[in-house]
Enzyme design. Structure first.
Site, PDB file in Angstrom:
ATOM      1  N   ASP A 263       0.871  -1.161   0.000  1.00 37.27           N
ATOM      2  CA  ASP A 263       0.000   0.000   0.000  1.00 37.27           C
ATOM      3  C   ASP A 263       0.916   1.221   0.000  1.00 37.27           C
ATOM      4  OD1 ASP A 263      -2.059   1.781   0.011  1.00 37.27           O
ATOM      5  OD2 ASP A 263      -3.197   0.801   1.591  1.00 37.27           O
TER       6      ASP A 263
HETATM    7  C1  BGC Z   1      -4.938   3.346  -0.130  1.00 35.18           C
HETATM    8  C2  BGC Z   1      -4.982   2.368  -1.286  1.00 35.18           C
HETATM    9  C3  BGC Z   1      -4.756   3.099  -2.580  1.00 35.18           C
HETATM   10  C4  BGC Z   1      -3.430   3.820  -2.511  1.00 35.18           C
HETATM   11  C5  BGC Z   1      -3.067   4.578  -3.758  1.00 35.18           C
HETATM   12  C6  BGC Z   1      -3.711   4.222  -0.175  1.00 35.18           C
HETATM   13  O1  BGC Z   1      -3.843   5.267   0.723  1.00 35.18           O
HETATM   14  O2  BGC Z   1      -4.999   2.651   1.083  1.00 35.18           O
HETATM   15  O3  BGC Z   1      -6.197   1.682  -1.283  1.00 35.18           O
HETATM   16  O4  BGC Z   1      -4.821   2.216  -3.655  1.00 35.18           O
HETATM   17  O5  BGC Z   1      -3.480   4.753  -1.444  1.00 35.18           O
HETATM   18  O6  BGC Z   1      -3.840   5.701  -3.909  1.00 35.18           O
END
Ligand code: BGC
Length: 736
Positions: A263
């Site tokens: 993530d």
């Molecule tokens: C989120 C993800 C997301 C990523 C990219 C993170 O803060 O938890 O679900 O895909 O950001 O934007």
């Protein structure tokens, strides 16, 4: 022979080139693994390290020397996110990146229709492909543990079976476009509070029976090419580099051969990332030395620090090769797949797909005196009240926020459908304060201090007295502290004094329809005063048209709740056992396997609306259920059948649900568990025989003393019904 002949006509250089065979890795007639090994053998150590970490907010490098393209990722999961600047979260200002927003995943789950999941995956996959993204950051399948979780709207509800069945066709649909689905957030990411560090303590039974099955289905049946690690910790290790989750369960036990993507900012340590199963690092805010510096990608945990460990001999290239192999597989499956289609973006077809899913997902929670559907021959004065009738809901909510081609608001949908047949007026009734974080700033949005709730309320109540029908359209929204990433809700009740407003409207007008737009359950202290209630979710681009078609009866609602609506927060398991949101360091899932309806059953709580609940404008009668045998062999199957009849005057669809109860077991088990469902379309008066075939898998539980799934002989019951709270028929059977 051919080569020699050619040689007589060609120059020496051309002759040499013609002699060279296509390298194995570029030859798509060769098996995937051969191509991977060939490409890997041609790569330098630096090239391998380069492809396992980001080069911009959403991309990672390829191997230009070998013609292996970059990877471009996109959020996910409801539409294709607007382009951002290379190293910033801000929009890049493109004029060609306005997407179609599909309904939120809670709405998709509420269709209980795998065909809708396939349509969703196909459509969003086409949009991703057209925009040249080869990894879609979605779908999300974290289990709905508490109604306060700010990200529940991005997930598929509280039941592992429902989420498993729905996630698979979504993935197939996306990946048929040569775009990888990146299933998230693996695992145990069930709250936003403290999400970056909270350590989840969960027993193995709950882990295997509730929190893992949808991921396992995504990997083994969906054949997902990517998975995203979660922010939180499990057994003390961050999930993005977690030995147990990534190496032991995902890669060893489930045989996952795709990439584990971190993530964004979920990586915290180089050595753990090397050893514990992470393959690609994104969004790191870099280490202490260059904390927050721009374009600091070389400082990523899996960049220069990794190279240094390799150079010093502290680690070998074994793990690096495994990571690079996985990234190569991703390339061959997506960017280097010459057969993949070209995709399409912002099309009418995608709008229609979104509309169809939204229509099928809307849940009719209550409909006394048949207030719905509204008959335009009689309702001449329609009053619409509530901010959600006009508030754009595709914006906000965190990383799933979208820049859309258009969004039909509920008010616009109602106005368009009513046309000249009725006079439609609108009053806000309440307002939500302005948000700093959202992509689009609306000058009309009031500041908290400036909202005069009493005045807004009395104006709406006054007007309600004079209307033939009142549509209250409220619920939650994508503001921080509502349905939004990064924070959780603070209460189960509706925000912005909506409860008082609804009570006032109900008193003022007997024909009140309350439409809740949310991705979460809400308390309804006014439930008995309101004749008709709909849960309409976040419907995406076509939300208003979908809603209007249900309100006016063009579409007969057929959605069912993918999670329990508890009457009070105290009736939610996590809250009741006092283990939410934890102590800032740890959160212990003391309720174990008793989440959602499993908890309601155990406590004999009557929820406000049970899991699986959803009414129709017609009625369905369930007949007597039968089994094809009394005793099932351990390796055999058993089939249950039940006649279901549409006894009303309209065509409609009913989702018939099969729950299994284990009548005697050596370990505690839920009173019942969903193990099958079928959505059947029945014309008025039509009857169909609905059948379910199960095998021992549907009877088994995870025995944490033996660390395996077991099935115990004995008596079971098949419970067939219209919801977890409305079982219409039972059959007892035995397993030998
Ligand atoms: C989120 C993800 C997301 C990523 C990219 C993170 O803060 O938890 O679900 O895909 O950001 O934007």
């Amino acid at each position: 022979m051919k080569k020699i002949l050619l040689g007589t006509f060609l120059s020496v250089a051309a002759f040499t080139a013609a002699q060279q065979e296509t390298p194995v890795y570029l030859d798509d007639t060769k098996p995937l693994e051969e191509r991977v090994e060939d490409a890997l053998s041609r790569m330098t150590r630096e090239e391998k390290v380069a492809i396992i970490h980001a080069q911009s907010k959403f991309s990672s490098p390829g191997v230009p020397r070998l013609g292996i393209p970059e990877n471009w990722m996109t959020d996910g999961p409801h539409g294709i996110r607007a382009e951002v600047l290379w190293d910033e979260w801000y929009g890049a200002g493109w004029t060609s990146d306005s997407c179609i927003a599909f309904p939120a995943l809670t709405c998709l789950a509420a269709t209980w229709n795998p065909e809708m999941a396939a349509l969703y995956g196909k459509s969003i996959g086409e949009e991703a492909r057209y925009r040249n993204k080869n990894v879609l950051l979605g779908p999300g399948v974290n289990i709905y543990r508490t109604p306060l979780n700010g990200r529940n709207f991005e997930y598929m509800g509280e039941d592992p079976y429902l989420a498993s069945v729905m996630v698979v066709p979504y993935i197939h649909g996306v990946q048929a476009n040569g775009v990888a689905a990146c299933v998230k957030h693996f695992a145990l990411n069930n709250q936003e509070i403290d999400r970056g560090h909270v350590n989840v303590n969960v027993d193995d039974r709950a882990l295997y029976e509730l929190y893992l099955p949808a991921f396992k289905a995504a990997v083994q049946e969906g054949k997902a090419w990517a998975i995203m690690g979660a922010y939180n910790r499990y057994k003390g290790e961050h999930c993005c580099h977690n030995q147990y989750l990534l190496n032991d369960i995902l890669k060893r036990d489930w045989g996952f051969d795709g990439v584990v993507v971190s993530d964004w900012g979920g990586v915290h340590d180089t050595k753990q990332s090397i050893k514990n199963g992470l393959d690609m690092e994104f969004g790191s805010w870099t280490n202490g030395l260059n904390w927050g510096a721009s374009n600091a990608y070389d400082n990523y945990y899996l960049a220069t620090p990794y190279l240094k460990l390799l150079e010093s001999g502290e680690v070998t290239e074994k793990e690096l090769d495994d990571k690079a192999r996985r990234v190569l597989r991703l390339a061959f499956r997506t960017t280097m797949n010459r057969q993949r289609p070209y995709g399409s973006f912002g099309t009418e077809q995608h709008s229609l797909a979104g509309r169809q899913i939204a229509q099928e997902g809307i849940v009719l929670l209550r409909n006394n005196r048949q207030v719905l559907p509204v008959d335009l021959a009689k309702a001449k004065k329609i009053l619409v009240v509530g901010e959600n009738a006009v508030k754009p809901m595709t914006i906000g909510g965190g990383s799933s926020s979208l820049k859309v081609k258009y969004e039909v608001s509920p008010l616009a949908g109602i106005q368009a459908r009513a046309g000249k047949e009725a006079q439609v007026s609108y009053l806000p009734g309440y307002a939500s304060p302005a948000q700093k974080e959202q992509d689009v700033k609306d000058a009309k949005t009031p500041q908290q201090e400036a909202i005069d709730y009493a005045a807004l309320r009395s104006e709406a109540i006054q007007a309600a007295k004079d209307a033939d029908v009142v549509f209250f359209i409220g619920g939650l929204n994508k503001n921080e502290g509502q349905d939004c990433e990064g924070a959780d809700r603070k209460e189960l009740n509706l925000p912005y004094q909506q409860d008082q407003l609804i009570e006032g409207l109900a008193e003022a007008n007997p024909n009140l329809v309350v439409v809740i737009i949310s991705g979460n359950a809400v308390a309804m202290p006014w439930v008995n005063e309101v004749p008709a209630i709909l849960e309409a979710w976040y419907g995406g681009t076509e939300t208003g048209n979908a809603l209007a078609s249900v309100l006016f009866g063009d579409v007969n609602p057929s959605g069912k709740l993918p999670f329990t609506f508890p009457e009070r927060l105290e009736d939610n398991a996590a809250y009741a056992v006092g283990e939410y949101p934890g102590n800032g360091e740890d959160v212990t899932y003391k309720e174990s396997i008793f989440v959602g309806y499993r908890w309601a059953d155990k406590q004999k709580n009557k929820p406000l609306f049970p899991f699986g609940h959803g009414l129709s404008y017609t009625t369905f009668e369930y007949g007597k259920a039968k089994a094809d045998k009394k005793t099932m062999d351990e390796n055999g199957c058993i089939t249950f059948t039940i006649p279901v009849k549409n006894t009303g005057k309209r065509d409609g669809s009913e989702t018939v649900q099969l729950y299994i109860r284990d009548k005697e077991s050596s370990l505690p088990r839920p009173v019942k568990e969903l193990k099958g469902f079928k959505k059947v379309k029945l014309a008025a008066g039509e009857e169909q025989l609905v059948s379910f075939t199960i095998d021992k898998q549907a009877l088994s539980f995870y025995d944490d003393t033996r660390s395996e799934w077991v099935v115990e002989p004995g008596k079971f019951e098949a419970l067939i019904g219209a919801s977890a709270g409305d079982i219409r028929a039972k059959v007892t059977f035995e397993l030998k």
